[in-house]
Motif scaffolding. Structure first.
Motif, mmCIF file in Angstrom:
data_model
loop_
_atom_site.group_PDB
_atom_site.id
_atom_site.type_symbol
_atom_site.label_atom_id
_atom_site.label_comp_id
_atom_site.label_asym_id
_atom_site.label_seq_id
_atom_site.Cartn_x
_atom_site.Cartn_y
_atom_site.Cartn_z
ATOM 1 N N HIS A 537 0.822 -1.207 0.000
ATOM 2 C CA HIS A 537 0.000 0.000 0.000
ATOM 3 C C HIS A 537 0.861 1.264 0.000
ATOM 4 O O HIS A 537 0.518 2.262 -0.637
ATOM 5 C CB HIS A 537 -0.925 0.003 1.220
ATOM 6 N N GLY A 538 2.009 1.208 0.687
ATOM 7 C CA GLY A 538 2.889 2.373 0.753
ATOM 8 C C GLY A 538 3.813 2.505 -0.431
ATOM 9 O O GLY A 538 4.587 3.465 -0.504
ATOM 10 N N ARG A 539 3.764 1.568 -1.364
ATOM 11 C CA ARG A 539 4.609 1.561 -2.571
ATOM 12 C C ARG A 539 6.098 1.613 -2.236
ATOM 13 O O ARG A 539 6.906 2.148 -2.994
ATOM 14 C CB ARG A 539 4.285 2.760 -3.475
ATOM 15 N N ASN A 540 6.482 1.073 -1.074
ATOM 16 C CA ASN A 540 7.894 1.083 -0.703
ATOM 17 C C ASN A 540 8.478 -0.318 -0.527
ATOM 18 O O ASN A 540 9.617 -0.476 -0.108
ATOM 19 C CB ASN A 540 8.096 1.877 0.595
ATOM 20 N N GLN A 541 7.691 -1.321 -0.823
ATOM 21 C CA GLN A 541 8.168 -2.696 -0.668
ATOM 22 C C GLN A 541 7.380 -3.615 -1.594
ATOM 23 O O GLN A 541 6.173 -3.453 -1.781
ATOM 24 C CB GLN A 541 7.997 -3.144 0.788
ATOM 25 N N CYS A 542 8.099 -4.567 -2.194
ATOM 26 C CA CYS A 542 7.442 -5.570 -3.029
ATOM 27 C C CYS A 542 7.040 -6.750 -2.149
ATOM 28 O O CYS A 542 7.875 -7.292 -1.420
ATOM 29 C CB CYS A 542 8.378 -6.042 -4.151
ATOM 30 N N ILE A 543 5.799 -7.107 -2.196
ATOM 31 C CA ILE A 543 5.315 -8.238 -1.414
ATOM 32 C C ILE A 543 4.795 -9.313 -2.364
ATOM 33 O O ILE A 543 4.432 -9.034 -3.499
ATOM 34 C CB ILE A 543 4.201 -7.803 -0.428
ATOM 35 N N MET A 544 4.781 -10.536 -1.868
ATOM 36 C CA MET A 544 4.327 -11.658 -2.687
ATOM 37 C C MET A 544 2.857 -11.455 -3.037
ATOM 38 O O MET A 544 2.029 -11.112 -2.194
ATOM 39 C CB MET A 544 4.505 -12.965 -1.905
ATOM 40 N N LYS A 545 2.551 -11.668 -4.301
ATOM 41 C CA LYS A 545 1.157 -11.548 -4.729
ATOM 42 C C LYS A 545 0.308 -12.649 -4.097
ATOM 43 O O LYS A 545 0.792 -13.738 -3.810
ATOM 44 C CB LYS A 545 1.059 -11.666 -6.250
ATOM 45 N N GLU A 546 -0.961 -12.347 -3.884
ATOM 46 C CA GLU A 546 -1.906 -13.344 -3.393
ATOM 47 C C GLU A 546 -2.155 -14.385 -4.495
ATOM 48 O O GLU A 546 -2.422 -14.041 -5.636
ATOM 49 C CB GLU A 546 -3.217 -12.663 -3.016
ATOM 50 N N ILE A 547 -1.996 -15.658 -4.115
ATOM 51 C CA ILE A 547 -2.237 -16.741 -5.073
ATOM 52 C C ILE A 547 -3.710 -17.121 -4.999
ATOM 53 O O ILE A 547 -4.221 -17.486 -3.946
ATOM 54 C CB ILE A 547 -1.345 -17.956 -4.768
ATOM 55 N N GLU A 548 -4.395 -17.021 -6.120
ATOM 56 C CA GLU A 548 -5.839 -17.259 -6.152
ATOM 57 C C GLU A 548 -6.166 -18.491 -6.983
ATOM 58 O O GLU A 548 -5.677 -18.659 -8.097
ATOM 59 C CB GLU A 548 -6.542 -16.035 -6.745
ATOM 60 N N PHE A 549 -6.971 -19.350 -6.415
ATOM 61 C CA PHE A 549 -7.546 -20.482 -7.144
ATOM 62 C C PHE A 549 -8.848 -20.842 -6.440
ATOM 63 O O PHE A 549 -9.093 -20.436 -5.290
ATOM 64 C CB PHE A 549 -6.587 -21.681 -7.187
ATOM 65 N N LEU A 550 -9.672 -21.587 -7.130
ATOM 66 C CA LEU A 550 -10.972 -21.966 -6.574
ATOM 67 C C LEU A 550 -10.761 -23.104 -5.590
ATOM 68 O O LEU A 550 -10.432 -24.224 -5.966
ATOM 69 C CB LEU A 550 -11.928 -22.394 -7.692
ATOM 70 N N SER A 551 -10.918 -22.784 -4.324
ATOM 71 C CA SER A 551 -10.674 -23.795 -3.282
ATOM 72 C C SER A 551 -11.994 -24.272 -2.672
ATOM 73 O O SER A 551 -13.052 -23.670 -2.880
ATOM 74 C CB SER A 551 -9.782 -23.208 -2.184
ATOM 75 N N TYR A 552 -11.879 -25.342 -1.938
ATOM 76 C CA TYR A 552 -13.057 -25.900 -1.274
ATOM 77 C C TYR A 552 -13.493 -25.037 -0.100
ATOM 78 O O TYR A 552 -14.624 -25.147 0.374
ATOM 79 C CB TYR A 552 -12.764 -27.320 -0.766
ATOM 80 N N GLU A 553 -12.578 -24.167 0.394
ATOM 81 C CA GLU A 553 -12.891 -23.413 1.597
ATOM 82 C C GLU A 553 -13.755 -22.181 1.322
ATOM 83 O O GLU A 553 -14.569 -21.804 2.164
ATOM 84 C CB GLU A 553 -11.597 -22.968 2.300
ATOM 85 N N ASP A 554 -13.531 -21.520 0.165
ATOM 86 C CA ASP A 554 -14.312 -20.299 -0.050
ATOM 87 C C ASP A 554 -15.760 -20.643 -0.416
ATOM 88 O O ASP A 554 -16.083 -21.776 -0.785
ATOM 89 C CB ASP A 554 -13.657 -19.409 -1.110
#
Length: 824
Positions: A537-554
């Motif tokens: 959010h602060g554009r000062n650090q690269c963070i790992m992207k959220e990995i999205e797939f269709l899971s049984y939990e959502d």
């Protein structure tokens, strides 16, 4: 004899230049008793050397001192008088014997020193200045006989720039006097400061007081956003501007003074100078000279016409006039003038003259005299036959020439009583060291000067500048270091964007774009993150992207899983019903074996939907597409064969038609097997060449990684879908053509409806699949599988289950043949 030129009087009275009579001499006024101390220091140093049995034991030094009255013509006149002698008539045309002086100490003004050095350089006569700092004087080709005991402006500028750099001031103004000292300093400062800061404005103080010019400088100061102002000027030239700043009460400025005015009594002794409180200044190294104060207090008026300085000093100190000087006053004002007796108590008079706590200029004069003395000592100590001159000769002590002294002065190297090493470099400059001073205002409003640091060029590079932060007085509220920037530093997460037409120190801070970061202050550009990373959010650090797939939990995955399992249960339940009622007419009439196989394939279709849910793996990616392709081909093959059977069954009722014997149960099984085998071959070839594999897709969405199954070979996947569509299309066409066959129970109508649903679902699936982002792509595919499976299940088997379970009375041969029931 050693000559001396000092800046004792501050103003001059010009003679009448009407050319009607011979003009009088220039008259000097404004005697400065504190500056007279420097002249007296020269006299003290010479007397001290004469008393020293180890330094010049066989020589006695004398001196001649002149006042330049802060005017170049008078300074040049003093210099030419010193080197030419006092005689009105020249007798010795051979110029033999000692010259009138062998060296000159002074002039304190850079402009004067430049002019005098051009003359003295012709004779090789040393000029050792104690206050001329212009960096131009370091040029030995132009000024071969010039030396100084004060660092040059180049070094002074370096010290000021280091202070500016130390406090992070990037937006500064410059004010300089309209002479060589000020203009050379500005040029050098501009060259040095541009590496760290920008100049907001640059103004020049005229040598001749001009009210409109002073007003212009004042307006520039007021309008500028620069809070730090560097001034290169003498106290005399700064006087008018100084008074105007004080009278207009201009505050909120951090003044940085050059050594020419930062310790000057002309300014510091004025009243109400709160605007300049907190000034940081560069000051000549302060020293201590034992017994100097006693010598200063022993001065008395000397009425020798050739020595008017002591009389002027006495009259200025006690604000009186000696009777001889009173004659020059207008008779009407005699009663207002106090008469001097010559016996006034000098020790009881507290003035800048007797104050030896801040010996800076005087200490430089002291070093200059001793440097000349050591050079003379080396000259007279020359061993015969080992001299530095032609034929290894030494200088003749009775006929010392200035150029001979110049040779030894270049090699002077000694340590004085304070442990300070005195030596000149190849440019005639002394080793660089400066005190950092601060104008501190007390509770009573009085401003005093205090040492708060030092800059020593001989120190380690990172330790050249030392500042005692706790001792510095800042004239700002709160008492903290002021800030002077055109634009505040850009925080991490932003980049600098320069403003068009403005200095580089003026810029805007632009937030980094999505997927880019800047981790340093004042970053020039934003750096893109790696494909699998995204900016926070602060554009000062690269963070790992959220990995999205269709899971049984959502929630979506859970809903689709429940729906698929419901379809499995319904298929198995209908299969159970059909097996239980397999001997009833409804089941038999609809080809029970194909119905059982169709229900089994539908069960597989519902099960294959579950393979699309969950984190993709190599096995799940291959399994989902293989199960999908084979189960649906098996399903469509059964429907197609059922349609063919319906058509053949109708044709078999016509006279002379015997088609059913050519398409019996073995042929039906073989047809289903053959159609399914083709799909199996397509799957095997596809999996063998370019099978589906898990893939982290970073292109679809910028903030997320879509974990999906890449189909591998697009051709293989297209063949699989195309083959299913081909069979579905044939089934739909055949069922549509057979929908109106004259039979009381024509299954073709239900097959047509089921194929209509199937085709509609998969046709709408294509645009929905393409436009759905992320995990919703998989969800659309699962929805199409479930929707088409439920469409086939309900369209074909729901009417039969209704008759079997709800209307069992219709589950007989008569009802199926369309015959009315017999009434009892």
């Amino acid at each position: 004899m050693i000559g001396g030129i000092f800046e004792i009087s501050s103003t001059t009275i010009l003679p009448d230049l009407s050319f009607k009579s011979k003009p009088d001499q220039w008259r000097c006024e404004g005697f400065d008793v504190s500056v007279f101390q420097t002249a007296q220091t020269m006299a003290f140093a010479i007397e001290e050397i004469n008393k020293d049995p180890t330094l010049l034991p066989n020589l006695t030094l004398g001196y001649r001192l002149y006042d330049n009255c802060v005017k170049l013509p008078l300074a040049l006149r003093a210099a030419t008088t010193l080197i030419g002698g006092m005689e009105d008539v020249i007798i010795d045309y051979d110029c033999e014997g000692l010259p009138p002086v062998v060296a000159i100490v002074g002039d304190p003004v850079s402009t004067h020193s430049i002019a005098i050095s051009r003359i003295l350089g012709l004779f090789g006569m040393p000029l050792v200045s104690f206050y001329a700092t212009c960096s131009c004087l370091s040029n030995k080709q132009e000024f071969p006989s010039f030396f100084r005991t004060i660092p040059s402006d180049a070094f002074q500028v370096k010290v000021i720039v280091e202070i500016i750099k130390h406090y992070g001031w990037t937006w500064v103004g410059i004010i300089a006097s309209e002479d060589d000292y000020g203009q050379y300093a500005v040029r050098t400062f501009n060259e040095e400061v541009t590496k760290y800061a920008c100049v907001a404005f640059s103004e020049t103080i005229p040598k001749v007081k001009q009210k409109n010019k002073v007003s212009q400088i004042i307006n520039t100061i007021k309008q500028s956003t620069a809070k730090v102002i560097v001034v290169f000027s003498s106290g005399v030239d700064l006087n008018a501007l100084f008074d105007e700043v004080v009278s207009q009460n201009i505050t909120g400025r951090q003044w940085i003074g050059s050594e020419a005015w930062s310790t000057g009594s002309i300014l510091i002794n004025k009243e109400k100078i709160g605007s300049f409180a907190g000034t940081l200044g560069i000051a000549i190294r302060r020293g201590e000279i034992p017994e100097l104060q006693n010598f200063l207090l022993k001065v008395c008026p000397d009425f020798d016409p050739k020595n008017s300085l002591s009389v002027q000093f006495w009259e200025s100190t006690f604000d009186c006039k000696f009777q001889g000087n009173m004659q020059e006053q207008n008779s009407s004002t005699w009663s207002d003038v106090k008469a001097c007796t010559g016996f006034e108590d000098l020790p009881s008079k507290s003035t800048g003259y007797s104050d030896v706590s801040q010996l800076r200029d005087s200490y430089n004069v002291y070093k200059a005299v001793y440097a000349l003395a050591h050079a003379l000592h080396s000259l007279v100590s020359c061993e015969t036959g080992k001299g530095p001159f032609e034929n290894h000769n030494c200088a003749n002590v009775r006929n010392i020439q200035p150029w001979q002294l110049l040779h030894y002065l270049k090699k002077v190297n000694f340590t004085n009583h304070l442990g300070e090493r005195i030596a000149f470099d190849e440019n005639g400059d002394v080793l660089g060291i400066y005190d950092i001073i601060n104008w501190q205002q007390g509770d009573d409003g009085i401003v005093t000067i205090k040492n708060v640091g030092v800059f020593d060029k001989s120190a380690v590079a990172s330790q050249e500048l030392y500042l005692d932060e706790k001792e510095i007085f800042w004239n700002f509220e709160p008492r903290k270091v002021p800030e002077s920037v055109c634009s505040k530093s850009c925080e991490p997460g932003t980049r600098k964007a320069t403003r068009k037409g403005q200095p580089v120190c003026c810029f805007d801070c632009i937030p980094c774009a999505d997927g880019e970061i800047s981790s340093d202050i004042d970053s020039i550009e934003c750096l893109p993150c790696q494909p699998e990373f995204w900016s926070n959010h602060g554009r000062n650090q690269c963070i790992m992207k959220e990995i999205e797939f269709l899971s049984y939990e959502d929630s979506m995955g859970l809903t689709l899983t429940t729906t698929a399992l419901t379809g499995v249960c319904l298929s198995l339940a209908i299969l159970t019903v059909f097996i239980h009622y397999r001997h009833t007419p409804v089941v038999k009439a609809n080809n029970s074996e194909l119905s059982f196989l169709l229900l089994a394939s539908l069960t597989l279709c519902f099960f294959c939907a579950l393979c699309f849910i969950g984190q993709p793996t190599n096995l799940s990616c291959m399994l989902r597409h293989v199960m999908f392709g084979i189960s649906f081909v098996l399903c469509i093959s059964c429907i197609l064969v059922k349609t063919i059977v319906v058509i053949m069954a109708f044709k078999a009722k016509l006279p002379g038609n015997n088609l059913m014997k050519w398409f019996g149960v073995p042929q039906q099984r073989g047809t289903v097997f053959f159609f399914t085998l083709i799909q199996s071959v397509i799957c095997i070839v596809w999996l063998s060449t370019a099978p589906p594999v898990p893939n982290k897709n970073t292109k679809i969405q910028s903030v997320k990684i879509i974990f999906e199954c890449d189909v591998g070979s697009l051709t293989g996947f297209s063949c699989l879908l195309g083959y299913i569509g081909f069979l579905a299309g044939i089934s739909f066409i055949l069922a549509f053509l057979a929908r109106n066959l004259p039979d009381s129970f024509n299954e073709a109508k239900f097959i047509t409806f089921s194929m209509l649903i199937f085709c509609a679902v998969w046709i709408t699936f294509i645009p929905a699949y393409i436009s759905s982002p992320g995990k919703y792509t998989v969800a659309v595919e699962i929805f199409a599988i479930l929707a088409s499976s439920f469409g086939v299940l309900f369209a074909i088997f729901l009417p039969k289950c209704y008759i079997i379970l709800i209307k069992p009375e219709k589950n007989n041969k008569k009802a199926l043949m369309g015959k009315p029931a017999t009434k009892k």
